[in-house]
Design an enzyme around this catalytic site. Structure first.
Site, PDB file in Angstrom:
ATOM      1  N   ASP A   1       0.844  -1.201   0.000  1.00 50.28           N
ATOM      2  CA  ASP A   1       0.000   0.000   0.000  1.00 50.28           C
ATOM      3  C   ASP A   1       0.885   1.259   0.000  1.00 50.28           C
ATOM      4  O   ASP A   1       1.808   1.366   0.814  1.00 50.28           O
ATOM      5  CB  ASP A   1      -0.866  -0.057   1.274  1.00 50.28           C
ATOM      6  N   HIS A   2       0.607   2.190  -0.897  1.00 48.34           N
ATOM      7  CA  HIS A   2       1.371   3.458  -0.984  1.00 48.34           C
ATOM      8  C   HIS A   2       2.871   3.199  -1.052  1.00 48.34           C
ATOM      9  O   HIS A   2       3.652   3.811  -0.309  1.00 48.34           O
ATOM     10  CB  HIS A   2       1.064   4.368   0.212  1.00 48.34           C
TER      11      HIS A   2
ATOM     12  N   GLU B   1      -1.257   5.911  -8.541  1.00 50.91           N
ATOM     13  CA  GLU B   1      -2.063   6.988  -7.952  1.00 50.91           C
ATOM     14  C   GLU B   1      -1.815   8.322  -8.650  1.00 50.91           C
ATOM     15  O   GLU B   1      -0.684   8.682  -8.962  1.00 50.91           O
ATOM     16  CB  GLU B   1      -1.740   7.127  -6.447  1.00 50.91           C
TER      17      GLU B   1
ATOM     18  N   GLY C   1     -11.081   5.040   3.167  1.00 46.77           N
ATOM     19  CA  GLY C   1     -12.447   4.500   3.212  1.00 46.77           C
ATOM     20  C   GLY C   1     -13.100   4.542   4.582  1.00 46.77           C
ATOM     21  O   GLY C   1     -14.294   4.250   4.703  1.00 46.77           O
ATOM     22  N   SER C   2     -12.357   4.905   5.623  1.00 45.02           N
ATOM     23  CA  SER C   2     -12.946   4.973   6.975  1.00 45.02           C
ATOM     24  C   SER C   2     -13.706   6.274   7.176  1.00 45.02           C
ATOM     25  O   SER C   2     -13.165   7.349   6.910  1.00 45.02           O
ATOM     26  CB  SER C   2     -11.836   4.931   8.038  1.00 45.02           C
TER      27      SER C   2
ATOM     28  N   ASN D   1      -8.513   1.246   6.880  1.00 46.45           N
ATOM     29  CA  ASN D   1      -7.547   0.942   7.943  1.00 46.45           C
ATOM     30  C   ASN D   1      -8.009   1.542   9.271  1.00 46.45           C
ATOM     31  O   ASN D   1      -8.212   0.841  10.251  1.00 46.45           O
ATOM     32  CB  ASN D   1      -6.152   1.473   7.561  1.00 46.45           C
ATOM     33  N   THR D   2      -8.225   2.858   9.289  1.00 42.38           N
ATOM     34  CA  THR D   2      -8.507   3.557  10.546  1.00 42.38           C
ATOM     35  C   THR D   2      -9.700   2.959  11.307  1.00 42.38           C
ATOM     36  O   THR D   2      -9.644   2.807  12.534  1.00 42.38           O
ATOM     37  CB  THR D   2      -8.746   5.057  10.264  1.00 42.38           C
TER      38      THR D   2
ATOM     39  N   HIS E   1      -9.291   5.512  -1.611  1.00 40.08           N
ATOM     40  CA  HIS E   1      -8.496   5.467  -0.364  1.00 40.08           C
ATOM     41  C   HIS E   1      -9.251   6.224   0.724  1.00 40.08           C
ATOM     42  O   HIS E   1     -10.212   6.925   0.459  1.00 40.08           O
ATOM     43  CB  HIS E   1      -7.118   6.102  -0.602  1.00 40.08           C
TER      44      HIS E   1
ATOM     45  N   ASP F   1       2.941   4.559  -5.415  1.00 39.64           N
ATOM     46  CA  ASP F   1       2.320   5.865  -5.203  1.00 39.64           C
ATOM     47  C   ASP F   1       3.269   6.958  -5.673  1.00 39.64           C
ATOM     48  O   ASP F   1       4.132   7.431  -4.925  1.00 39.64           O
ATOM     49  CB  ASP F   1       1.965   6.042  -3.717  1.00 39.64           C
TER      50      ASP F   1
HETATM   51  O1  LIG Z   1      -2.939   4.293   6.846  1.00 37.18           O
HETATM   52  C1  LIG Z   1      -2.422   3.405   6.164  1.00 37.18           C
HETATM   53  O2  LIG Z   1      -1.322   2.945   6.411  1.00 37.18           O
HETATM   54  C2  LIG Z   1      -3.182   2.797   5.031  1.00 37.18           C
HETATM   55  C3  LIG Z   1      -4.028   3.766   4.254  1.00 37.18           C
HETATM   56  O3  LIG Z   1      -3.240   4.703   3.576  1.00 37.18           O
HETATM   57  C4  LIG Z   1      -4.901   3.015   3.232  1.00 37.18           C
HETATM   58  O4  LIG Z   1      -4.319   3.012   1.951  1.00 37.18           O
HETATM   59  C5  LIG Z   1      -6.163   3.731   3.206  1.00 37.18           C
HETATM   60  O5  LIG Z   1      -6.428   4.479   2.301  1.00 37.18           O
HETATM   61  C6  LIG Z   1      -7.057   3.535   4.359  1.00 37.18           C
HETATM   62  O6  LIG Z   1      -7.512   4.781   4.811  1.00 37.18           O
HETATM   63  P1  LIG Z   1      -8.197   4.923   6.250  1.00 37.18           P
HETATM   64  O7  LIG Z   1      -9.311   3.955   6.288  1.00 37.18           O
HETATM   65  O8  LIG Z   1      -8.633   6.331   6.299  1.00 37.18           O
HETATM   66  O9  LIG Z   1      -7.167   4.618   7.261  1.00 37.18           O
HETATM   67 ZN   LIG Z   2      -4.374   5.056   1.277  1.00 37.41          ZN
END
Ligand SMILES: O=C(O)C[C@@H](O)[C@H](O)C(=O)COP(=O)(O)O
Ligand SMILES: [Zn+2]
Length: 288
Positions: free
Chosen positions: A85-86, A136, A210-211, A232-233, A208, A106
């Site tokens: 990722d990234h 990206e 998505g939280s 992720n978050t 990206h 990225d």
């Molecule tokens: O935070 C990370 O390490 C992963 C994120 O960059 C992931 O690519 C992502 O976009 C998840 O975003 P989030 O749900 O806002 O953490």
């Molecule tokens: Zn991301």
């Protein structure tokens, strides 16, 4: 089933108007929770590994060993991609060598010509080795030094240039932000997303950050070509909250409640519940 690249699952998602979740992994509990939920829901899944998380988990080879071991020992039959990722250019090369099935390069912080040049090289390597590759355009916003930067909106023409290089999936900034969204967030730019989709045709698009995006916005983004959503978050917050409740209730001080297999269990279940909720929202249940 051994690891697969993300090409087939995302092509099917784009055609079927749903999205596959990428859930970032941070340790063994995370990985096991995500894989078991995907299997229970018969959903394809992408395990995301940032460079930082890769280092934390003792390097990419350790991650590949852990994931491959779990696929076998847990009898996982749904399609699973292991995705950087990234990634930086060097990170992408290291993951390709280590046995990942997919990488993200990225290059959004480079000017477009340099992004094109570096992405092209990695597309060639990934094609040769059978990996999928995400690129990206337009940096995603997020917190830096305590300030939450708003996400950029990608230039649809630049998106087309990168899509035409033969990448598998494209992340385009549409006002999305990593981490928690601020109260005054303007929302996703559907105008930008629509323009990017029109320029890039069948290319699966990636959302990206998505939280914390309202469900209705996520659903609309999927109708406009988003086929992969990164989360992720929300898993981190759910894990932290469940673990805090366990400790605040004094359960770690009852009997063997301090055993990590008990202490981490509520957080593990909380990740499973979050992943289930997202897979239902994205429409990937029973799409394995
Ligand atoms: O935070 C990370 O390490 C992963 C994120 O960059 C992931 O690519 C992502 O976009 C998840 O975003 P989030 O749900 O806002 O953490
Ligand atoms: Zn991301």
């Amino acid at each position: 089933m051994p690891l697969v690249n993300a090409k087939e699952m995302l092509t099917k998602a784009k055609a079927g108007h749903y999205a596959v979740g990428q859930f970032n992994i941070n340790n063994l509990e995370w990985t096991k929770a995500i894989l078991l939920t995907a299997e229970e829901l018969n959903s394809p899944v992408i395990l995301g590994v940032s460079e930082g998380a890769g280092k934390y988990m003792c390097g990419y080879k350790t991650v590949v060993g852990m994931v491959n071991g779990m696929l076998e020992e847990l009898n996982i039959t749904v399609p699973v991609a292991l995705h950087l990722d990234h990634g930086s250019y060097e990170g992408a090369k290291a993951c390709i060598e280590a046995g990942f099935s997919s990488v993200m390069f990225d290059g959004s912080h480079y000017d477009i010509d340099e992004n094109v040049a570096k992405t092209t090289e990695l597309v060639n390597i990934c094609n040769e080795k059978g990996l999928s590759i995400e690129a990206e355009v337009g940096a995603i916003g997020g917190e830096e030094d305590g300030v939450i930067g708003s996400g950029e909106c990608a230039d649809p023409e630049e998106c087309k240039r990168i899509a035409d290089l033969g990448v598998t999936m494209l992340a385009a900034g549409i006002g999305n932000i990593h981490g928690k969204y601020p109260a005054n967030w303007a929302g996703l730019s559907f105008e930008t997303l629509d323009a990017v989709q029109q320029k890039t045709g069948d290319m699966p698009l990636v959302l990206h950050g998505g939280s914390g995006i309202p469900d209705e916005m996520v659903k609309k983004a999927i109708t406009l070509g988003v086929s992969k959503v990164n989360v992720n978050t929300e898993c981190q917050l759910a894990f932290a909250e469940a673990t805090r409740k366990y400790i605040e209730a004094g359960k770690d001080q009852e009997g063997k409640g301090f055993d990590p297999r008990k202490l981490l269990a509520p957080g593990f279940e909380a990740i499973k519940a979050t992943v289930k909720e997202k897979m239902e929202l994205f429409g990937s249940v029973n799409k394995a």
